[in-house]
Design a protein around this motif. Structure first.
Motif, PDB file in Angstrom:
ATOM      1  N   PHE A 212      -0.226  36.202 124.645  1.00 39.28           N
ATOM      2  CA  PHE A 212      -0.004  34.767 124.811  1.00 39.28           C
ATOM      3  C   PHE A 212       0.932  34.160 123.767  1.00 39.28           C
ATOM      4  O   PHE A 212       1.344  33.008 123.906  1.00 39.28           O
ATOM      5  CB  PHE A 212      -1.345  34.028 124.752  1.00 39.28           C
ATOM      6  CG  PHE A 212      -2.320  34.475 125.797  1.00 39.28           C
ATOM      7  CD1 PHE A 212      -2.029  34.345 127.144  1.00 39.28           C
ATOM      8  CD2 PHE A 212      -3.530  35.046 125.437  1.00 39.28           C
ATOM      9  CE1 PHE A 212      -2.921  34.768 128.115  1.00 39.28           C
ATOM     10  CE2 PHE A 212      -4.434  35.465 126.403  1.00 39.28           C
ATOM     11  CZ  PHE A 212      -4.130  35.325 127.753  1.00 39.28           C
ATOM     12  N   TYR A 213       1.254  34.916 122.708  1.00 37.32           N
ATOM     13  CA  TYR A 213       2.092  34.379 121.633  1.00 37.32           C
ATOM     14  C   TYR A 213       3.208  35.356 121.265  1.00 37.32           C
ATOM     15  O   TYR A 213       3.011  36.567 121.278  1.00 37.32           O
ATOM     16  CB  TYR A 213       1.244  34.104 120.386  1.00 37.32           C
ATOM     17  CG  TYR A 213       0.365  32.887 120.504  1.00 37.32           C
ATOM     18  CD1 TYR A 213       0.775  31.645 120.024  1.00 37.32           C
ATOM     19  CD2 TYR A 213      -0.886  32.962 121.113  1.00 37.32           C
ATOM     20  CE1 TYR A 213      -0.032  30.517 120.146  1.00 37.32           C
ATOM     21  CE2 TYR A 213      -1.700  31.846 121.245  1.00 37.32           C
ATOM     22  CZ  TYR A 213      -1.261  30.625 120.759  1.00 37.32           C
ATOM     23  OH  TYR A 213      -2.060  29.510 120.886  1.00 37.32           O
ATOM     24  N   ASP A 214       4.380  34.793 120.936  1.00 33.93           N
ATOM     25  CA  ASP A 214       5.465  35.580 120.363  1.00 33.93           C
ATOM     26  C   ASP A 214       5.233  35.638 118.856  1.00 33.93           C
ATOM     27  O   ASP A 214       5.049  34.600 118.212  1.00 33.93           O
ATOM     28  CB  ASP A 214       6.817  34.940 120.663  1.00 33.93           C
ATOM     29  CG  ASP A 214       7.171  35.026 122.137  1.00 33.93           C
ATOM     30  OD1 ASP A 214       6.961  36.107 122.731  1.00 33.93           O
ATOM     31  OD2 ASP A 214       7.656  34.020 122.696  1.00 33.93           O
ATOM     32  N   LEU A 215       5.255  36.843 118.294  1.00 35.00           N
ATOM     33  CA  LEU A 215       4.901  37.037 116.894  1.00 35.00           C
ATOM     34  C   LEU A 215       6.089  37.485 116.054  1.00 35.00           C
ATOM     35  O   LEU A 215       6.943  38.247 116.530  1.00 35.00           O
ATOM     36  CB  LEU A 215       3.787  38.084 116.782  1.00 35.00           C
ATOM     37  CG  LEU A 215       2.511  37.834 117.598  1.00 35.00           C
ATOM     38  CD1 LEU A 215       1.585  39.042 117.504  1.00 35.00           C
ATOM     39  CD2 LEU A 215       1.793  36.589 117.104  1.00 35.00           C
ATOM     40  N   SER A 216       6.120  37.001 114.812  1.00 35.22           N
ATOM     41  CA  SER A 216       7.140  37.452 113.871  1.00 35.22           C
ATOM     42  C   SER A 216       6.604  37.297 112.455  1.00 35.22           C
ATOM     43  O   SER A 216       5.725  36.473 112.194  1.00 35.22           O
ATOM     44  CB  SER A 216       8.429  36.647 114.032  1.00 35.22           C
ATOM     45  OG  SER A 216       8.208  35.273 113.769  1.00 35.22           O
ATOM     46  N   ILE A 217       7.127  38.097 111.533  1.00 29.16           N
ATOM     47  CA  ILE A 217       6.779  37.983 110.120  1.00 29.16           C
ATOM     48  C   ILE A 217       7.875  37.178 109.440  1.00 29.16           C
ATOM     49  O   ILE A 217       9.053  37.550 109.485  1.00 29.16           O
ATOM     50  CB  ILE A 217       6.641  39.368 109.462  1.00 29.16           C
ATOM     51  CG1 ILE A 217       5.483  40.142 110.104  1.00 29.16           C
ATOM     52  CG2 ILE A 217       6.394  39.231 107.961  1.00 29.16           C
ATOM     53  CD1 ILE A 217       5.347  41.568 109.608  1.00 29.16           C
ATOM     54  N   VAL A 227       2.572  35.476 109.100  1.00 30.36           N
ATOM     55  CA  VAL A 227       2.827  35.742 110.516  1.00 30.36           C
ATOM     56  C   VAL A 227       2.941  34.421 111.267  1.00 30.36           C
ATOM     57  O   VAL A 227       2.060  33.566 111.163  1.00 30.36           O
ATOM     58  CB  VAL A 227       1.702  36.607 111.132  1.00 30.36           C
ATOM     59  CG1 VAL A 227       1.942  36.816 112.621  1.00 30.36           C
ATOM     60  CG2 VAL A 227       1.609  37.945 110.411  1.00 30.36           C
ATOM     61  N   LEU A 228       4.016  34.270 112.011  1.00 28.44           N
ATOM     62  CA  LEU A 228       4.236  33.081 112.838  1.00 28.44           C
ATOM     63  C   LEU A 228       4.004  33.440 114.296  1.00 28.44           C
ATOM     64  O   LEU A 228       4.594  34.396 114.802  1.00 28.44           O
ATOM     65  CB  LEU A 228       5.666  32.569 112.644  1.00 28.44           C
ATOM     66  CG  LEU A 228       6.158  31.482 113.600  1.00 28.44           C
ATOM     67  CD1 LEU A 228       5.360  30.200 113.430  1.00 28.44           C
ATOM     68  CD2 LEU A 228       7.653  31.221 113.389  1.00 28.44           C
ATOM     69  N   ALA A 229       3.131  32.691 114.955  1.00 24.42           N
ATOM     70  CA  ALA A 229       2.828  32.921 116.372  1.00 24.42           C
ATOM     71  C   ALA A 229       3.193  31.668 117.157  1.00 24.42           C
ATOM     72  O   ALA A 229       2.680  30.587 116.892  1.00 24.42           O
ATOM     73  CB  ALA A 229       1.352  33.246 116.552  1.00 24.42           C
ATOM     74  N   ILE A 230       4.103  31.825 118.119  1.00 24.02           N
ATOM     75  CA  ILE A 230       4.543  30.702 118.950  1.00 24.02           C
ATOM     76  C   ILE A 230       4.040  30.928 120.367  1.00 24.02           C
ATOM     77  O   ILE A 230       4.294  31.988 120.965  1.00 24.02           O
ATOM     78  CB  ILE A 230       6.069  30.581 118.954  1.00 24.02           C
ATOM     79  CG1 ILE A 230       6.581  30.416 117.525  1.00 24.02           C
ATOM     80  CG2 ILE A 230       6.519  29.404 119.814  1.00 24.02           C
ATOM     81  CD1 ILE A 230       8.084  30.444 117.400  1.00 24.02           C
TER      82      ILE A 230
END
Length: 283
Positions: A212-217, A227-230
């Protein structure tokens, strides 16, 4: 369900002040680590100043302070530890609504109540088996953005072991050697040993959120990764489709049961008339 044990009661006094020194001992900035949460939010959410924001495991308020300085007006902090909340209240004043609650049970909040949910050095403290409850609650709340600055095990075992030992050595040097807080230093070391046993990994985060979320460090300082979850645009569509399909299935089942009941009633009527005609059944 409440967490089995609040493991921070002995560590709450001067937590931020001393841990800034632990980071400095390693050549890192504790403030920069805390600010990484705000920076991640700012990079993807331009109207963050007026957005409802929840900080889970707010502790003494170090993560929320940059949000206040940036002009945010709708902040809520949550922590299980009463001592930490009292420290946060002294530090943040009336600009933040502070709530004592468990990160694994957020039933007092409604879905979409917060556009942004943040956490810093909280999730890894939840026992592994109970973290499933946290992820479930987070997905139920459906924030547009979720940011976690957490002690996350590095995929490279050698790098993780080196970072772990460096931080433990820094804790001993600051708490035991400098401030003569032997008991607190011992408590911290035990805390880190426990964290290793229950360690949080990127694989776990991906498993729980990537659907459900796009993740990136966005940042990596000492053992802390941010960690950023959009939230994906398809999130609501998927959820709505599940609900719609569920309602459709329930309707079909109800209609089928009604049809069978009706058929059974009609069949019973015909059998009864047949037996009456044959004289096998008295009227």
């Amino acid at each position: 369900m409440e967490m089995q044990k609040d493991r921070f009661k002995k560590l709450s006094d001067n937590y931020s002040e001393y841990f800034e020194e632990v980071y400095a001992e390693q050549g890192f900035s504790y403030e920069k680590s805390q600010r990484s949460v705000l920076e991640a939010v700012k990079s993807k959410y331009s109207s963050f100043k007026t957005a409802p924001i929840l900080d889970i495991g707010c502790g003494s308020g170090a993560t929320l302070m940059p949000f206040i300085t940036a002009g945010c007006t709708n902040l809520t902090g949550l922590d299980l530890n009463k001592e930490m909340l009292e420290s946060a209240k002294r530090r943040l004043g009336p600009k933040v609504k502070l709530i004592k609650a468990d990160a694994t049970n957020l039933s007092l909040f409604k879905p979409r109540q917060f556009d942004i949910i943040t956490t810093c050095m909280c999730i890894h403290n939840i026992p592994f088996k109970q973290r499933k409850l946290f992820w479930k609650e987070l997905l139920r709340l459906k924030p547009k953005i979720f940011v976690a600055a957490e002690k996350i095990a590095d995929p490279d075992p050698y790098k993780h072991k080196r970072s772990y030992q460096r931080e433990v050595n820094a804790i001993i040097k600051v708490y035991r050697d400098k401030y003569k807080l032997d008991d607190v230093a011992k408590e911290w070391v035990e805390h880190y040993v426990y964290d290793e046993r229950e360690k949080l990994t990127l694989e776990e985060i991906k498993k729980e959120l990537s659907k459900f979320y796009d993740l990136s460090i966005t940042s990596e300082i000492a053992m802390c990764k941010t960690v950023l979850a959009i939230r994906k645009e398809s999130y609501d569509i998927v959820i709505e489709n599940v609900v719609e399909e569920d309602l459709k299935l329930k309707k079909e089942i109800k209609e089928e049961l009604h049809r069978r009941k009706k058929s059974k009633s009609i069949a019973h009527h015909h059998v009864k008339n047949f037996l009456l005609k044959r004289g096998k059944l008295s009227s």
